[in-house]
Design a protein around this motif. Structure first.
Motif, PDB file in Angstrom:
ATOM      1  N   ILE A   1       9.465   5.951  65.233  1.00  0.00           N
ATOM      2  CA  ILE A   1       9.612   4.608  64.647  1.00  0.00           C
ATOM      3  C   ILE A   1      11.008   4.069  64.960  1.00  0.00           C
ATOM      4  CG2 ILE A   1       9.547   3.286  62.495  1.00  0.00           C
ATOM      5  CD1 ILE A   1       7.956   5.718  61.307  1.00  0.00           C
ATOM      6  N   PHE A   2      11.047   2.904  65.574  1.00  0.00           N
ATOM      7  CA  PHE A   2      12.345   2.283  65.896  1.00  0.00           C
ATOM      8  C   PHE A   2      12.617   1.153  64.900  1.00  0.00           C
ATOM      9  CE2 PHE A   2      14.615  -0.908  68.841  1.00  0.00           C
ATOM     10  CZ  PHE A   2      15.874  -0.416  68.526  1.00  0.00           C
ATOM     11  N   VAL A   3      13.774   1.244  64.216  1.00  0.00           N
ATOM     12  CA  VAL A   3      14.202   0.155  63.339  1.00  0.00           C
ATOM     13  C   VAL A   3      15.310  -0.596  64.075  1.00  0.00           C
ATOM     14  CG1 VAL A   3      15.127  -0.499  61.084  1.00  0.00           C
ATOM     15  CG2 VAL A   3      13.665   1.528  61.287  1.00  0.00           C
ATOM     16  N   ALA A   4      14.985  -1.784  64.570  1.00  0.00           N
ATOM     17  CA  ALA A   4      15.992  -2.603  65.262  1.00  0.00           C
ATOM     18  C   ALA A   4      16.743  -3.404  64.209  1.00  0.00           C
ATOM     19  CB  ALA A   4      15.310  -3.534  66.256  1.00  0.00           C
ATOM     20  N   GLY A   5      18.068  -3.274  64.201  1.00  0.00           N
ATOM     21  CA  GLY A   5      18.870  -3.982  63.195  1.00  0.00           C
ATOM     22  C   GLY A   5      19.050  -3.158  61.933  1.00  0.00           C
ATOM     23  N   HIS A   6      19.213  -1.837  62.087  1.00  0.00           N
ATOM     24  CA  HIS A   6      19.224  -0.954  60.910  1.00  0.00           C
ATOM     25  C   HIS A   6      20.483  -1.083  60.057  1.00  0.00           C
ATOM     26  CE1 HIS A   6      21.721   1.317  63.655  1.00  0.00           C
ATOM     27  NE2 HIS A   6      22.099   2.085  62.647  1.00  0.00           N
TER      28      HIS A   6
ATOM     29  N   ARG B   1      15.949   2.975  54.538  1.00  0.00           N
ATOM     30  CA  ARG B   1      15.924   3.750  53.276  1.00  0.00           C
ATOM     31  C   ARG B   1      14.488   4.058  52.878  1.00  0.00           C
ATOM     32  NH1 ARG B   1      19.865   0.009  51.743  1.00  0.00           N
ATOM     33  NH2 ARG B   1      18.460  -1.283  50.515  1.00  0.00           N
ATOM     34  N   ARG B   2      13.637   3.070  53.006  1.00  0.00           N
ATOM     35  CA  ARG B   2      12.241   3.215  52.582  1.00  0.00           C
ATOM     36  C   ARG B   2      11.515   4.240  53.477  1.00  0.00           C
ATOM     37  NH1 ARG B   2       9.500   1.760  47.976  1.00  0.00           N
ATOM     38  NH2 ARG B   2       7.446   2.572  48.469  1.00  0.00           N
ATOM     39  N   LEU B   3      11.736   4.132  54.789  1.00  0.00           N
ATOM     40  CA  LEU B   3      11.085   5.085  55.705  1.00  0.00           C
ATOM     41  C   LEU B   3      11.537   6.513  55.398  1.00  0.00           C
ATOM     42  CD1 LEU B   3      11.432   3.107  59.062  1.00  0.00           C
ATOM     43  CD2 LEU B   3       9.267   3.779  58.006  1.00  0.00           C
ATOM     44  N   ARG B   4      12.830   6.651  55.143  1.00  0.00           N
ATOM     45  CA  ARG B   4      13.355   7.997  54.834  1.00  0.00           C
ATOM     46  C   ARG B   4      12.753   8.510  53.543  1.00  0.00           C
ATOM     47  NH1 ARG B   4      19.475   6.713  56.674  1.00  0.00           N
ATOM     48  NH2 ARG B   4      19.278   7.401  58.828  1.00  0.00           N
ATOM     49  N   SER B   5      12.677   7.622  52.536  1.00  0.00           N
ATOM     50  CA  SER B   5      12.161   8.080  51.238  1.00  0.00           C
ATOM     51  C   SER B   5      10.676   8.435  51.338  1.00  0.00           C
ATOM     52  CB  SER B   5      12.401   7.032  50.150  1.00  0.00           C
ATOM     53  OG  SER B   5      11.458   5.992  50.269  1.00  0.00           O
ATOM     54  N   GLU B   6       9.990   7.882  52.318  1.00  0.00           N
ATOM     55  CA  GLU B   6       8.570   8.233  52.485  1.00  0.00           C
ATOM     56  C   GLU B   6       8.387   9.421  53.440  1.00  0.00           C
ATOM     57  OE1 GLU B   6       5.858   4.988  52.952  1.00  0.00           O
ATOM     58  OE2 GLU B   6       6.573   4.099  51.079  1.00  0.00           O
ATOM     59  N   GLY B   7       9.492  10.024  53.848  1.00  0.00           N
ATOM     60  CA  GLY B   7       9.405  11.278  54.596  1.00  0.00           C
ATOM     61  C   GLY B   7       9.205  11.155  56.095  1.00  0.00           C
ATOM     62  N   HIS B   8       9.450   9.980  56.668  1.00  0.00           N
ATOM     63  CA  HIS B   8       9.283   9.856  58.124  1.00  0.00           C
ATOM     64  C   HIS B   8      10.376  10.648  58.841  1.00  0.00           C
ATOM     65  CE1 HIS B   8       5.862   7.229  58.155  1.00  0.00           C
ATOM     66  NE2 HIS B   8       6.380   6.623  57.093  1.00  0.00           N
ATOM     67  N   GLU B   9       9.947  11.349  59.870  1.00  0.00           N
ATOM     68  CA  GLU B   9      10.846  12.339  60.480  1.00  0.00           C
ATOM     69  C   GLU B   9      11.454  11.905  61.804  1.00  0.00           C
ATOM     70  OE1 GLU B   9       7.873  15.273  60.639  1.00  0.00           O
ATOM     71  OE2 GLU B   9       8.121  15.877  58.540  1.00  0.00           O
ATOM     72  N   GLN B  10      10.870  10.890  62.428  1.00  0.00           N
ATOM     73  CA  GLN B  10      11.382  10.500  63.760  1.00  0.00           C
ATOM     74  C   GLN B  10      11.767   9.035  63.743  1.00  0.00           C
ATOM     75  OE1 GLN B  10      10.366  11.891  67.656  1.00  0.00           O
ATOM     76  NE2 GLN B  10       8.350  12.386  66.842  1.00  0.00           N
ATOM     77  N   ILE B  11      12.832   8.710  63.026  1.00  0.00           N
ATOM     78  CA  ILE B  11      13.272   7.315  62.945  1.00  0.00           C
ATOM     79  C   ILE B  11      14.393   7.125  63.960  1.00  0.00           C
ATOM     80  CG2 ILE B  11      14.129   5.502  61.428  1.00  0.00           C
ATOM     81  CD1 ILE B  11      13.257   7.296  59.051  1.00  0.00           C
ATOM     82  N   ILE B  12      14.226   6.111  64.789  1.00  0.00           N
ATOM     83  CA  ILE B  12      15.213   5.865  65.843  1.00  0.00           C
ATOM     84  C   ILE B  12      16.012   4.612  65.502  1.00  0.00           C
ATOM     85  CG2 ILE B  12      15.494   5.313  68.300  1.00  0.00           C
ATOM     86  CD1 ILE B  12      12.507   6.716  68.303  1.00  0.00           C
ATOM     87  N   THR B  13      17.322   4.719  65.658  1.00  0.00           N
ATOM     88  CA  THR B  13      18.181   3.553  65.465  1.00  0.00           C
ATOM     89  C   THR B  13      19.184   3.524  66.617  1.00  0.00           C
ATOM     90  OG1 THR B  13      19.758   4.821  64.168  1.00  0.00           O
ATOM     91  CG2 THR B  13      18.058   3.632  62.928  1.00  0.00           C
TER      92      THR B  13
ATOM     93  N   ALA C   1       7.114  -4.518  54.192  1.00  0.00           N
ATOM     94  CA  ALA C   1       7.099  -4.278  55.637  1.00  0.00           C
ATOM     95  C   ALA C   1       6.330  -2.986  55.957  1.00  0.00           C
ATOM     96  CB  ALA C   1       8.528  -4.208  56.173  1.00  0.00           C
ATOM     97  N   LEU C   2       6.576  -1.934  55.181  1.00  0.00           N
ATOM     98  CA  LEU C   2       5.847  -0.678  55.417  1.00  0.00           C
ATOM     99  C   LEU C   2       4.369  -0.846  55.079  1.00  0.00           C
ATOM    100  CD1 LEU C   2       8.766   0.497  55.614  1.00  0.00           C
ATOM    101  CD2 LEU C   2       7.813   2.587  54.654  1.00  0.00           C
ATOM    102  N   PHE C   3       4.126  -1.617  54.004  1.00  0.00           N
ATOM    103  CA  PHE C   3       2.742  -1.894  53.615  1.00  0.00           C
ATOM    104  C   PHE C   3       2.012  -2.592  54.772  1.00  0.00           C
ATOM    105  CE2 PHE C   3      -0.290  -5.048  52.127  1.00  0.00           C
ATOM    106  CZ  PHE C   3      -1.193  -4.260  51.421  1.00  0.00           C
ATOM    107  N   ALA C   4       2.653  -3.616  55.344  1.00  0.00           N
ATOM    108  CA  ALA C   4       2.014  -4.372  56.425  1.00  0.00           C
ATOM    109  C   ALA C   4       1.818  -3.499  57.662  1.00  0.00           C
ATOM    110  CB  ALA C   4       2.849  -5.602  56.763  1.00  0.00           C
ATOM    111  N   MET C   5       2.813  -2.671  57.964  1.00  0.00           N
ATOM    112  CA  MET C   5       2.687  -1.794  59.138  1.00  0.00           C
ATOM    113  C   MET C   5       1.494  -0.851  58.972  1.00  0.00           C
ATOM    114  SD  MET C   5       4.138  -1.392  62.029  1.00  0.00           S
ATOM    115  CE  MET C   5       5.836  -1.304  62.572  1.00  0.00           C
TER     116      MET C   5
END
Ligand code: GFB
Length: 314
Positions: free
Chosen positions: A7-12, A22-34, A222-226
């Protein structure tokens, strides 16, 4: 999105991107790219293409944008339209060509006509003239929406567009020349309290009405929509209630403990008179804002004291 999706967060580092992170991390996502601007300038097509060819993110939150309040938008329209068109065009096109499964694009409530009926429904887009103070920014955002929709229509690609109302929260911009009203007034009223000022200046008449959404609520949307929304139709994201700028200034005065007067400087622009989003579409899809303005302002002020406010002189 799965836990191990790329998952790429542009503008983190911005208000919205940091909340999504913060939300992605709290939901346990392991491959977040910034990536910081120094490493990847999203305005540069060659850099963006090279990044996407190498990294190939599966999901993208496009929260990178040039944003600002009414004054910055009026003073620097060329910067706003150029930077936003470049960022969104480069990212959307490179994402599509490099294996991205879904992209979420963030617009703004200023895409709607200045005199749109209230509350503003999604279908009012492009039904009337825009507010002048942020015309360039709004046109760029409308182009982004059209691009996402066109890639869906022509290529069958999954892009979704959220239109958030005025945002605030931790990580906001508190610079008085470029910020939005809520952080600007929080800062001015805090400094007014600390210095014992008799009055603090509020721009405009105090009569415009705005709706304020906490960035953490937007991140949740945003996570809900994704995860749950995949449609051509844009989605408004707001709380469904509004207040005048005067009421906001009074709430902020109570929150920071400022007891002086408010002076309304009517030489400064009011901007659009009212901007209340109709949020029935996203509510019906299953999402609703949770953070009240009182609660959000209180926690944002606590963050401001901790991270931004200059310590009082000894
Ligand atoms: O938040 P803001 O800058 O932008 O201003 P917009 C909202 C209202 O607050 C205007 C008044 O009527 C301002 O005149 N205001 C009062 C102040 N005091 C202040 C102050 O100290 N600073 C600021 N900034 N405003 C923005 C757009 O419009 O909305 C962006 O410019 C974006 O493009 C954003 O779409 C959501 O709400 O008018």
């Amino acid at each position: 999105m799965l836990r191990d999706s790329k998952i790429f967060v542009a503008g983190h580092r911005g208000l919205v991107g940091s909340a999504i992170l913060r939300r992605l991390r709290s939901e346990g996502h392991e491959q977040i790219i910034t990536s910081t601007r120094a490493d990847l300038d999203l305005r540069d097509q060659a850099q963006v293409r090279a990044f996407f060819r190498e990294v190939r993110p599966e999901f993208i939150f496009l929260a990178a944008a040039k944003v600002g309040g009414i004054l910055a938008n009026s003073r620097y329209p060329a910067d706003f339209i150029r930077d936003n068109l470049l960022i969104q065009t480069n990212v959307i096109d490179a994402a599509y060509g490099n294996g991205c499964k879904k992209l979420l694009f963030l617009g703004s409530s200023c895409i709607y006509p200045k005199h749109a009926p209230q509350p503003i429904k999604e279908e009012y887009l492009l039904t009337g003239p825009l507010e002048t103070s942020n015309h360039a920014y709004a046109v760029a955002k409308i182009a982004g929406i059209e691009m996402v929709k066109s890639y869906r229509r022509q290529y069958g690609w999954s892009g979704v567009c959220l239109q958030p109302t005025n945002l605030y929260g931790p990580g906001d911009n508190f610079d008085l020349q470029s910020s939005h009203v809520l952080p600007a007034l929080m800062c001015k009223l805090h400094e007014g309290k600390v210095s014992g000022a008799d009055q603090v200046t509020v721009w405009g008449s105090g009569m415009p009405r705005r709706e304020f959404l906490h960035a953490d609520d937007l991140a949740e949307a945003a996570l809900f929509a994704m995860n749950h929304y995949d449609d051509d139709e844009i989605l408004n994201v707001g709380v469904g209630t509004e207040c005048t700028i005067r009421e906001l200034a009074e709430l902020l005065s109570r929150t920071v403990g400022y007891r002086g007067d408010l002076h309304f400087d009517t030489t400064k622009p009011d901007g659009t008179p009212r901007k209340l989003l109709d949020v029935s579409r996203i509510n019906a899809a299953g999402w609703r804002a949770r953070i009240s303005l009182e609660e959000g302002v209180r926690s944002t002020y606590a963050w401001y004291l901790e991270n931004v406010a200059k310590p009082a002189a000894p």
